[in-house]
Design a protein around this motif. Structure first.
Motif, PDB file in Angstrom:
ATOM      1  N   ILE A   1       0.909  -1.208   0.090  1.00 56.23           N
ATOM      2  CA  ILE A   1       0.101  -0.045   0.100  1.00 56.23           C
ATOM      3  C   ILE A   1       1.043   1.135   0.086  1.00 56.23           C
ATOM      4  O   ILE A   1       1.671   1.482   0.817  1.00 56.23           O
ATOM      5  N   ASN A   2       0.664   2.101  -0.911  1.00 54.42           N
ATOM      6  CA  ASN A   2       1.519   3.287  -0.985  1.00 54.42           C
ATOM      7  C   ASN A   2       0.778   4.679  -0.471  1.00 54.42           C
ATOM      8  O   ASN A   2      -0.238   4.907  -1.161  1.00 54.42           O
ATOM      9  N   PHE A   3       1.213   4.933   0.689  1.00 54.67           N
ATOM     10  CA  PHE A   3       0.329   6.039   1.060  1.00 54.67           C
ATOM     11  C   PHE A   3       0.605   7.242   0.521  1.00 54.67           C
ATOM     12  O   PHE A   3       1.674   7.547   0.083  1.00 54.67           O
ATOM     13  N   LEU A  27      -5.621   4.041   9.513  1.00 56.67           N
ATOM     14  CA  LEU A  27      -5.025   2.804   9.488  1.00 56.67           C
ATOM     15  C   LEU A  27      -5.445   1.680  10.227  1.00 56.67           C
ATOM     16  O   LEU A  27      -5.422   0.572   9.745  1.00 56.67           O
ATOM     17  N   LEU A  39     -10.513   1.147   1.306  1.00 51.94           N
ATOM     18  CA  LEU A  39      -9.926   2.326   1.340  1.00 51.94           C
ATOM     19  C   LEU A  39     -10.473   3.736   1.235  1.00 51.94           C
ATOM     20  O   LEU A  39     -10.340   4.488   1.852  1.00 51.94           O
ATOM     21  N   VAL A  59      -4.513   7.231  -0.211  1.00 49.19           N
ATOM     22  CA  VAL A  59      -3.536   6.176  -0.937  1.00 49.19           C
ATOM     23  C   VAL A  59      -3.163   6.584  -2.316  1.00 49.19           C
ATOM     24  O   VAL A  59      -4.185   6.640  -2.812  1.00 49.19           O
ATOM     25  N   ILE A 101      -2.583   0.553  -4.738  1.00 50.26           N
ATOM     26  CA  ILE A 101      -1.973  -0.570  -4.087  1.00 50.26           C
ATOM     27  C   ILE A 101      -0.991  -1.296  -5.271  1.00 50.26           C
ATOM     28  O   ILE A 101      -1.783  -1.647  -6.305  1.00 50.26           O
TER      29      ILE A 101
END
Lengths: 219, 391
Positions: free
Chosen positions: B63-65, B80, B239, B246, B249
């Motif tokens: 997961i790239n926030f 989160l 999400l 985010v 993903i």
């Protein structure tokens, strides 16, 4: 027996040709002691190289003990040279990093002779030439005369029938030259065929026959 | 005659040429290999990860926030928390959570969600899965595990105060010898050797509000099994519902491929120096081999005029050069064997992977060293090699 018929050797370079041997006809019988004389550049060493199977003719025929050498392949030529011919050079051509003993046993190593047999043969020739005490020395540690006797010992040890010597006394003084020629006469008595290149008449006089060569031609 | 023995004999007769050649080749090879490894180690994390991860790279999602998360807003961390709490309800996700790596000067510390420990094959020394059962635990303590090499420093049952998070832990077990964790960053760091590490329950730590900040720099993973597309859709829906910032993903495999592509694009300049060094090693080998032949030219002429065949001479040269190559490579191998003690896991892996290259290089160098001498001897007459002149 050595027979050369209309033998030619031509060297070619960039834009030039040199005829080092020009229609040479020559016979040398077994057991002869022959001196080859001529000026510098006359073709003496070329003649010796061809007879010694170190170089090939560009024309004509060379027969060594009934074998026509002219068309032999490299391997057969090497084998023939190993079995029949030994060399003695003006500059001795000893291997600097090898002892006198190791230099003399070189031809025996080439023939695959075992170390025990090599020891016997090398010892024999060293005693004959009075250099037995030099066994562990290196060429740079001995005199010119002793080096040349080492070279002769190396030529003798394999028992080859033909001994080719290119100016063997060229680097020696008069006394050592005389000593050397006595050794050559002694070797000759064993029945070896000796072909010696020299430009010195006194040295040549030790031979049975003198062959003059000029501009690649034998007279 | 035995050309092999004679070749060895020749080496002993001229030891300095042999030693200089071997020394120069060894230095060139060591430096060029070192350069390859140093430059390569930053560029191919996939190889490393595949050996450490328990699952296929394409079955793992990261997961790239977004940047907002990095702004340390407590709302985001609560979200989160909720995300991780609700992920259990999504079918097909086996492991999830966050981790980050720290240290206390004596040991590395892996702070990890218990629900993520299955990402890599981390087990106890009894080969059991890690357990984070707090039912019978003393309250006020979190669960921790210690690496195999530190079990005497942090014995099982002892208490550990983590200065980073301010939490206290009880060492509940020892990790299996040889356990490894994913590198902390994806730019070619080595896998974490858990033998020298503590594993602390991150979930326990971030129960303290002030510790939620650690999530900002944590790495966040999900392992998704079969039917990953439908799971991804469910996850995206969650999400969105939680309004988490985010960026996306991503499949771990795609992420690594993009890093490698960037590395490959720069490969030209990054590999230039090792290539130059390797080329120098090759040139040195060839030059010293040629010098060795020319220095022995007269000897070869004498041998040829005393009964040796050209084949014997070539055999002697080959023997000398094979021995020189073997010695140089042996020195290289011994050097790297000593260096392995200080090598990180990734570099060790790379060095092992280069075996094929080294094997091929040996024969390339041998060929180059022998090519000129063999050609030279084949075309030379004995009189060319001797120091004779026409009189």
């Amino acid at each position: 027996m050595i027979v050369l018929k209309d033998a030619d050797k031509l060297y070619k370079g960039d834009g030039f040709e040199t005829k080092a041997m020009d229609h040479v006809n020559l016979e040398i019988n077994n057991g002869e002691f022959v001196a080859v004389m001529g000026k510098s550049g006359s073709g003496k060493s070329t003649l010796l190289n061809v007879i010694g199977c170190m170089d090939r003719l560009t024309g004509g025929t060379y027969i060594l003990d009934d074998t026509d050498v002219s068309d032999l392949g490299i391997l057969k030529l090497d084998k023939l040279r190993k079995q029949k011919i030994s060399f003695i050079f003006q500059n001795y051509e000893l291997m600097d990093h090898y002892t006198i003993y190791e230099n003399i046993e070189l031809p025996l190593m080439a023939n695959g002779i075992g170390s025990g047999q090599r020891k016997t043969k090398v010892q024999e020739v060293m005693e004959r030439l009075s250099i037995a005490e030099l066994k562990r020395k290196y060429p740079k540690q001995i005199s010119g005369g002793e080096q040349q006797r080492t070279a002769i010992a190396r030529a003798l040890v394999s028992g080859n029938d033909y001994i080719l010597a290119d100016e063997p006394t060229g680097a020696l003084d008069e006394e050592n030259s005389g000593e050397l020629m006595k050794i050559f006469k002694d070797i000759h008595k064993d029945g070896k065929t000796i072909i010696m290149v020299t430009h010195d008449k006194d040295i040549a006089s030790y031979a049975d026959r003198i062959i003059e060569i000029k501009d690649g031609k034998v007279s | 005659m035995n050309t092999f023995l004679f070749g060895i004999f020749q080496i002993f007769k001229k030891p300095w040429i042999f030693l200089i050649t071997v020394a120069m080749m060894s230095v060139g090879l060591i430096v060029s290999f070192y350069s390859f490894i140093v430059y390569d180690s930053y560029h191919f994390p996939t190889r490393q990860a595949k050996k450490v991860l328990n699952y296929d790279l394409d079955d793992i999602y990261k997961i790239n926030f977004g940047m907002h998360m990095l702004g340390l807003h407590s709302d985001d961390f609560d979200k989160l928390d909720k995300l991780y709490g609700q992920i259990e309800d999504i079918q097909g996700i086996d492991y999830w959570g966050s981790y980050f790596v720290g240290g206390n000067g004596r040991a590395d510390i892996l702070y990890v969600y218990p629900s993520l420990t299955g990402l890599c094959d981390i087990r106890t020394n009894d080969n059991l899965a890690l357990a984070f059962d707090y039912n019978n635990m003393q309250s006020g303590y979190g669960i921790a595990y210690v690496g195999a090499d530190l079990s005497k420093v942090y014995p099982v049952g002892s208490k550990y105060l983590d200065e980073e998070t301010g939490c206290e832990y009880i060492i509940s077990g020892v990790l299996k010898d040889g356990s490894k964790w994913l590198p902390d960053d994806l730019y070619g760091s080595s896998a974490m050797n858990m033998n020298q590490a503590l594993l602390l329950d991150l979930n326990y730590a971030i129960a303290q509000p002030e510790n939620k900040v650690f999530l900002a720099n944590a790495s966040n993973y999900l392992f998704i099994g079969a039917e990953s597309d439908s799971v991804k859709d469910s996850l995206n829906a969650l999400l969105n519902k939680l309004e988490l910032d985010v960026d996306g993903i991503v499949r771990l495999g795609s992420l690594y491929s993009s890093y490698e592509k960037d590395a490959m694009d720069q490969a030209g300049e990054n590999y230039l120096l090792p290539l130059i060094l390797l080329l120098s090693a090759l040139i040195v080998s060839v030059i010293t081999a040629r010098m060795s032949v020319m220095a022995s030219k007269k000897d070869y002429g004498i041998m040829l005029s005393n009964g040796f065949h050209k084949a014997n001479i070539i055999g002697i040269i080959l023997t000398e050069n094979i021995i020189k190559c073997c010695c140089a490579f042996l020195i290289c191998v011994l050097y790297w064997a000593m260096q392995r003690l200080n090598m990180d896991e990734f570099t060790k892996t790379l060095y092992k992977d280069m075996f094929g290259f080294r094997f091929a290089l040996f024969f390339v160098i041998l060929f180059l060293m022998c090519e000129f001498p063999v050609r030279y001897i084949l075309k030379s007459k004995p009189t060319d090699l001797l120091s004779r002149r026409e009189l």
